[in-house]
Design a protein around this motif. Structure first.
Motif, PDB file in Angstrom:
ATOM      1  N   PRO A 114     -51.484  32.271   4.305  1.00  0.00           N
ATOM      2  CA  PRO A 114     -52.059  33.154   3.274  1.00  0.00           C
ATOM      3  C   PRO A 114     -51.845  34.636   3.550  1.00  0.00           C
ATOM      4  O   PRO A 114     -51.834  35.445   2.616  1.00  0.00           O
ATOM      5  N   GLU A 115     -51.658  35.015   4.825  1.00  0.00           N
ATOM      6  CA  GLU A 115     -51.488  36.431   5.167  1.00  0.00           C
ATOM      7  C   GLU A 115     -50.031  36.872   5.166  1.00  0.00           C
ATOM      8  O   GLU A 115     -49.741  38.008   5.531  1.00  0.00           O
ATOM      9  N   ASP A 116     -49.132  35.995   4.782  1.00  0.00           N
ATOM     10  CA  ASP A 116     -47.707  36.333   4.785  1.00  0.00           C
ATOM     11  C   ASP A 116     -47.393  37.286   3.631  1.00  0.00           C
ATOM     12  O   ASP A 116     -47.851  37.095   2.495  1.00  0.00           O
ATOM     13  N   GLU A 117     -46.625  38.309   3.914  1.00  0.00           N
ATOM     14  CA  GLU A 117     -46.271  39.297   2.884  1.00  0.00           C
ATOM     15  C   GLU A 117     -45.349  38.700   1.826  1.00  0.00           C
ATOM     16  O   GLU A 117     -45.456  39.034   0.648  1.00  0.00           O
ATOM     17  N   ALA A 166     -47.450  36.728  -0.592  1.00  0.00           N
ATOM     18  CA  ALA A 166     -48.207  37.636  -1.462  1.00  0.00           C
ATOM     19  C   ALA A 166     -47.310  38.250  -2.536  1.00  0.00           C
ATOM     20  O   ALA A 166     -47.725  38.407  -3.698  1.00  0.00           O
ATOM     21  N   PHE A 167     -46.068  38.568  -2.178  1.00  0.00           N
ATOM     22  CA  PHE A 167     -45.138  39.124  -3.168  1.00  0.00           C
ATOM     23  C   PHE A 167     -44.783  38.086  -4.233  1.00  0.00           C
ATOM     24  O   PHE A 167     -44.708  38.407  -5.430  1.00  0.00           O
ATOM     25  N   ASP A 168     -44.576  36.835  -3.810  1.00  0.00           N
ATOM     26  CA  ASP A 168     -44.270  35.774  -4.775  1.00  0.00           C
ATOM     27  C   ASP A 168     -45.440  35.522  -5.721  1.00  0.00           C
ATOM     28  O   ASP A 168     -45.242  35.265  -6.916  1.00  0.00           O
ATOM     29  N   GLU A 169     -46.661  35.597  -5.201  1.00  0.00           N
ATOM     30  CA  GLU A 169     -47.840  35.402  -6.054  1.00  0.00           C
ATOM     31  C   GLU A 169     -47.969  36.519  -7.085  1.00  0.00           C
ATOM     32  O   GLU A 169     -48.447  36.291  -8.198  1.00  0.00           O
ATOM     33  N   GLY A 170     -47.567  37.712  -6.724  1.00  0.00           N
ATOM     34  CA  GLY A 170     -47.678  38.825  -7.663  1.00  0.00           C
ATOM     35  C   GLY A 170     -46.603  38.860  -8.721  1.00  0.00           C
ATOM     36  O   GLY A 170     -46.744  39.596  -9.710  1.00  0.00           O
TER      37      GLY A 170
END
Length: 349
Positions: A118-121, A124-128
Motif C-alpha cells: 500500500p505504501e508503494d509510490e 499510488a500513481f496507478d490508483e490516481g
C-alpha cells in the motif's frame, strides 16, 4: 490299568493309546480348565490381524456404526488433550511456551511477485490514474444497472431484486433479447457507471458479468452457492436504504487490488453509519464470498451480527480491458485451470 503297546504299520496308530491319552487329558483338564479351550483361544487370537481396520467390516451398517464410534473416541481424546494443555499453560503463566501455529494452505502460500504494497509510490500513481479514480476522488456517484440473461426464471429475478436492495442507486431492467453491445451505449447515455448481468443455467444463477462504464474494465465471474433471503436461517429484517460500509479482505496482488476496487466502486464512498449495515467481499483461495450483515453494539466488548442476505460466491474467470467485447476485446487476465490451479498453494488474487 496297564496298557500294552501293539505293533502296527508305520502309518497306523493304536486306538487304545488314543483313548488312554484322551482320558488322561480329561483328568488333567478337570483341575485347571480345559486344554482344548486354551488351544482354541490361541488359534482365534492368532487368526485376527494385528492392525484392525474398519474398512474390513463387510456389513455396511455395522461398519458405519464402528466408524462413528471411533470418530467420537478420537474427538474425546482431542478434547482431553486440549484441556490438559490449557491447564499446563495456565499453571506456567508467563513461562508458558508460545502456541504452535497450525499449517494451512493460506500461511504456506507461494509468494507472488505482484503482491501490492500500500505504501508503494507506483501503486499510488496507478490508483490516481486508473478508471476508478474519478469515483474515489468524489467526482462521480455510482449508478448501477442490473439485468439478466434472456428469459430469466423466477429465482434469478428475485435474486436481482434482492441485490438491488443491497447496492444503493441500483435499478433492475429486464433484458428483452437485446445484445450487450447495444445495451452498453444506452447505459452510458443514461449516466450509468456499472452494468451487471446475472446469467443463469437450469434455472439457477451461475455467472456474473460486471462492466465498469464508460471505459471498463469488464470482469466475468462464475457464481455459485446462491441463497435468497427466504432460504437463510435466522436472517434479519430486510435492509434499509442507508448506504452500507464496504469491507474488502485479502485482495493482495495487483489483480486482486483491481478486483477489489471494482467491487468498491459499486457502493457510495460515504457510508451512513446510522444504518449499521456492512457489505463484505472476502477473498479466500481465489473464491470471493459475499455477505451482507447488520451489527449492533451490545456493550463495550461484545458486538451482535445478523445476516440479512442474499449470499453468493464468485470465482474470477477473466478480466477484460474496456467494455464488454467477446470477439475483439483485449483480455488482461484469463483463468487457465490446468496451469494456474495445478499448485494448490498459489493464488492469483
Amino acid at each position: 490299568m496297564d496298557i500294552t503297546e501293539v505293533p502296527t504299520n508305520q502309518h497306523g496308530k493304536c486306538k487304545k493309546k488314543k483313548k488312554a491319552k484322551n482320558k488322561s487329558d480329561s483328568k488333567e483338564g478337570s483341575g485347571e480348565g480345559s486344554g482344548v479351550e486354551k488351544m482354541e483361544d490361541s488359534v482365534a487370537a492368532s487368526s485376527f490381524p494385528p492392525t484392525f481396520s474398519v474398512s474390513e467390516i463387510k456389513n455396511k451398517q455395522r461398519r458405519h456404526l464402528m466408524f462413528m464410534k471411533l470418530k467420537q473416541e478420537k474427538r474425546k481424546q482431542k478434547l482431553q488433550l486440549k484441556k490438559k494443555k490449557k491447564k499446563e499453560r495456565k499453571a506456567l503463566g508467563d513461562k508458558a511456551p508460545p502456541k504452535e501455529v497450525p499449517k494451512t494452505i493460506e500461511n504456506q502460500r507461494v509468494y507472488d511477485e505482484t503482491t501490492v504494497n500500500p505504501e508503494d509510490e507506483e501503486v499510488a500513481f496507478d490508483e490516481g490514474t486508473d478508471e476508478f479514480s474519478a469515483y474515489f476522488n468524489g467526482l462521480t456517484n455510482p449508478k448501477v444497472l442490473i439485468t439478466t440473461s434472456d428469459r430469466p426464471r423466477g429465482r434469478t429475478v428475485k435474486f436481482c431484486e434482492q441485490l438491488a436492495t443491497v447496492i444503493p442507486n441500483a435499478h433492475v431492467y429486464y433484458r428483452r433479447g437485446l445484445a450487450l453491445k447495444k445495451i452498453i451505449p444506452q447505459c452510458i447515455a443514461r449516466n450509468f457507471t456499472y452494468l451487471m448481468v446475472i446469467n443463469q443455467d437450469r434455472q439457477l444463477a451461475n455467472g456474473m458479468v460486471l462492466c465498469h462504464l464508460p471505459d471498463g474494465p469488464t470482469a466475468h465471474f462464475k457464481m455459485s452457492s446462491v441463497r435468497l433471503r427466504k432460504e437463510m436461517k435466522r436472517r434479519g429484517k430486510d435492509p434499509t436504504e442507508h448506504s452500507p460500509e464496504v469491507i474488502l479482505n485479502n485482495f493482495t496482488t495487483r489483480l486482486g487490488h483491481t478486483i477489489g476496487r471494482l467491487f468498491a466502486a459499486l457502493f457510495p464512498q460515504d457510508p451512513q453509519f446510522i444504518g449499521r449495515q456492512v457489505a463484505t467481499f472476502h477473498n479466500q483461495r481465489d473464491f470471493i464470498f459475499f455477505r451482507f450483515h447488520r451489527y449492533i453494539f451490545k456493550n463495550e466488548k461484545k458486538v451482535g451480527i445478523q445476516e440479512m442476505g442474499p449470499r453468493f460466491t464468485l470465482k474470477l474467470r477473466s478480466l477484460q480491458k474496456g467494455t464488454f467485447d467477446s470477439k475483439f476485446g483485449e483480455y488482461e487476465w484469463v483463468l487457465k485451470r490446468h496451469e494456474m490451479d495445478a499448485c494448490r498453494r498459489k493464488f492469483q488474487l
